[in-house]
Motif scaffolding. Structure first.
Motif, mmCIF file in Angstrom:
data_model
loop_
_atom_site.group_PDB
_atom_site.id
_atom_site.type_symbol
_atom_site.label_atom_id
_atom_site.label_comp_id
_atom_site.label_asym_id
_atom_site.label_seq_id
_atom_site.Cartn_x
_atom_site.Cartn_y
_atom_site.Cartn_z
ATOM 1 N N SER A 110 0.755 -1.332 0.054
ATOM 2 C CA SER A 110 -0.107 -0.032 -0.116
ATOM 3 C C SER A 110 0.747 1.123 0.003
ATOM 4 N N PRO A 111 0.573 2.136 -1.119
ATOM 5 C CA PRO A 111 1.324 3.412 -0.780
ATOM 6 C C PRO A 111 0.809 4.202 0.037
ATOM 7 N N VAL A 112 -0.176 4.185 0.704
ATOM 8 C CA VAL A 112 -0.651 5.045 1.800
ATOM 9 C C VAL A 112 -0.718 4.071 3.039
ATOM 10 N N ASP A 113 -0.114 4.464 3.957
ATOM 11 C CA ASP A 113 -0.218 3.645 5.346
ATOM 12 C C ASP A 113 0.426 4.628 6.332
ATOM 13 N N ALA A 114 0.865 4.303 7.464
ATOM 14 C CA ALA A 114 1.117 5.187 8.632
ATOM 15 C C ALA A 114 2.151 6.290 8.145
ATOM 16 N N LEU A 115 3.184 5.826 7.241
ATOM 17 C CA LEU A 115 4.019 6.889 6.751
ATOM 18 C C LEU A 115 3.979 6.806 5.183
ATOM 19 N N PRO A 116 3.341 7.462 4.130
ATOM 20 C CA PRO A 116 3.045 7.110 3.039
ATOM 21 C C PRO A 116 4.514 7.054 2.364
ATOM 22 N N ASP A 117 4.567 6.356 1.333
ATOM 23 C CA ASP A 117 5.606 5.824 0.832
ATOM 24 C C ASP A 117 6.527 7.134 0.077
ATOM 25 N N GLU A 118 5.724 8.129 -0.122
ATOM 26 C CA GLU A 118 6.560 9.141 -1.111
ATOM 27 C C GLU A 118 7.042 10.105 0.073
ATOM 28 N N ASN A 119 6.939 9.773 1.538
ATOM 29 C CA ASN A 119 7.560 10.579 2.537
ATOM 30 C C ASN A 119 8.997 9.773 2.350
ATOM 31 N N ILE A 120 10.149 10.751 2.612
ATOM 32 C CA ILE A 120 11.282 10.326 3.030
ATOM 33 C C ILE A 120 11.726 9.223 3.657
ATOM 34 N N LEU A 121 10.748 9.087 4.669
ATOM 35 C CA LEU A 121 10.889 7.978 5.822
ATOM 36 C C LEU A 121 9.548 6.831 5.285
ATOM 37 N N GLY A 122 9.402 6.803 4.154
ATOM 38 C CA GLY A 122 8.220 6.112 3.738
ATOM 39 C C GLY A 122 8.154 4.456 4.087
ATOM 40 N N LEU A 123 9.568 3.927 4.003
ATOM 41 C CA LEU A 123 9.586 2.579 3.864
ATOM 42 C C LEU A 123 9.968 2.212 5.385
ATOM 43 N N PHE A 124 10.167 2.969 6.369
ATOM 44 C CA PHE A 124 10.488 2.900 7.590
ATOM 45 C C PHE A 124 9.310 1.839 8.328
ATOM 46 N N ASP A 125 8.268 2.795 8.356
ATOM 47 C CA ASP A 125 7.173 1.773 8.782
ATOM 48 C C ASP A 125 6.983 0.424 8.039
ATOM 49 N N ASP A 126 6.964 0.518 6.830
ATOM 50 C CA ASP A 126 6.667 -0.944 6.318
ATOM 51 C C ASP A 126 7.789 -1.897 6.636
ATOM 52 N N ALA A 127 9.085 -1.400 6.659
ATOM 53 C CA ALA A 127 10.160 -2.216 7.427
ATOM 54 C C ALA A 127 9.800 -2.689 8.858
ATOM 55 N N GLN A 128 9.335 -1.919 9.693
ATOM 56 C CA GLN A 128 8.956 -2.207 10.932
ATOM 57 C C GLN A 128 8.097 -3.218 11.137
ATOM 58 N N ILE A 129 7.010 -3.042 10.290
ATOM 59 C CA ILE A 129 5.949 -3.979 10.153
ATOM 60 C C ILE A 129 6.191 -5.197 9.927
ATOM 61 N N VAL A 130 6.896 -5.484 8.504
ATOM 62 C CA VAL A 130 7.398 -6.711 7.864
ATOM 63 C C VAL A 130 8.392 -7.177 9.005
ATOM 64 N N GLU A 131 9.165 -6.814 9.608
ATOM 65 C CA GLU A 131 10.072 -7.064 10.623
ATOM 66 C C GLU A 131 9.275 -7.913 11.711
ATOM 67 N N ALA A 132 8.575 -7.216 12.338
ATOM 68 C CA ALA A 132 7.644 -7.538 13.600
ATOM 69 C C ALA A 132 7.074 -8.929 12.888
ATOM 70 N N ILE A 133 6.068 -8.771 11.878
ATOM 71 C CA ILE A 133 5.504 -10.105 11.416
ATOM 72 C C ILE A 133 6.307 -11.164 11.060
ATOM 73 N N TYR A 134 7.561 -10.930 10.601
ATOM 74 C CA TYR A 134 8.365 -11.919 10.062
ATOM 75 C C TYR A 134 8.930 -12.709 11.325
ATOM 76 N N GLU A 135 9.173 -11.994 12.538
ATOM 77 C CA GLU A 135 9.557 -12.388 13.918
ATOM 78 C C GLU A 135 8.472 -13.497 14.181
ATOM 79 N N GLU A 136 7.295 -12.739 14.219
ATOM 80 C CA GLU A 136 5.995 -13.651 14.659
ATOM 81 C C GLU A 136 5.910 -14.811 13.908
ATOM 82 N N LEU A 137 6.117 -14.829 12.808
ATOM 83 C CA LEU A 137 5.958 -15.831 12.073
ATOM 84 C C LEU A 137 7.139 -16.905 11.869
#
Length: 140
Positions: free
Chosen positions: A102-129
Motif C-alpha cells: 500500500s502506498p498509503v499507510d502510517a508513513l506514505p511511501d512518497e515520504n522520505i521515511l516512507g519505507l521505515f514503517d513498512d520495514a518495522q511491520i514486515v520485521e515484526a510479522i516476520y519474527e512472529e511467523l
C-alpha cells in the motif's frame, strides 16, 4: 476510504490486519497480492541499486528486501497449495504484504521515511511467523 490517520501506526496496522482477513483462503486476492508484492520488491531492488541513502538506510532496505522476499515465497507456496499455515498466521503474512504494497499507510511511501514503517511491520510479522518461516525453509 482509509480508516486510519497517517502517522498512527497502530490504526494503520489494525486497518491492514482487518483487510488481510478477507484474503485468507481467497485465491484471487492472494494472486493480486503476489503481483503487487513482486512489483513492490522490484521497486525496492531499484532503490537498493541506487547510490542514494546512507549505509544505515541501505542495511534496513536489505533486511526488508530479504524478509519480504521470503514472505512472498511463502505466499506463493500457499497460493499453489504447497504450504499450509494456520488461518491466524496466514492473516499475519497477508497483513505484511498488504502493508508493504500500500502506498498509503502510517508513513506514505512518497515520504522520505516512507519505507521505515513498512520495514518495522514486515520485521515484526516476520519474527512472529518465525516457526512458519523455519518450517517453510525446511520443506525441501
Amino acid at each position: 476510504m482509509m480508516e486510519f490517520t497517517p502517522g498512527d501506526f497502530k490504526s494503520a496496522y489494525t486497518y491492514f490486519h482487518r483487510q488481510a482477513l478477507n484474503a485468507v483462503g481467497n485465491a484471487k486476492a492472494q494472486e493480486d497480492l503476489l503481483i503487487q508484492g513482486e512489483l513492490g520488491l522490484a521497486r525496492l531492488t531499484t532503490d537498493l541499486a541506487s547510490e542514494d541513502g546512507s549505509d544505515v538506510e541501505r542495511e534496513a532496505e536489505l533486511v526488508l528486501y530479504f524478509q519480504l522476499k521470503q514472505l512472498l515465497e511463502m505466499l506463493r507456496a500457499l497460493y499453489n497449495k504447497r504450504f499450509e499455515m494456520q488461518p491466524e498466521q496466514e492473516q499475519l503474512l497477508l497483513t505484511a504484504v498488504l502493508y508493504f504494497t500500500s502506498p498509503v499507510d502510517a508513513l506514505p511511501d512518497e515520504n522520505i521515511l516512507g519505507l521505515f514503517d513498512d520495514a518495522q511491520i514486515v520485521e515484526a510479522i516476520y519474527e512472529e511467523l518465525a516457526a512458519d518461516v523455519d518450517r517453510f525453509q525446511h520443506l525441501e
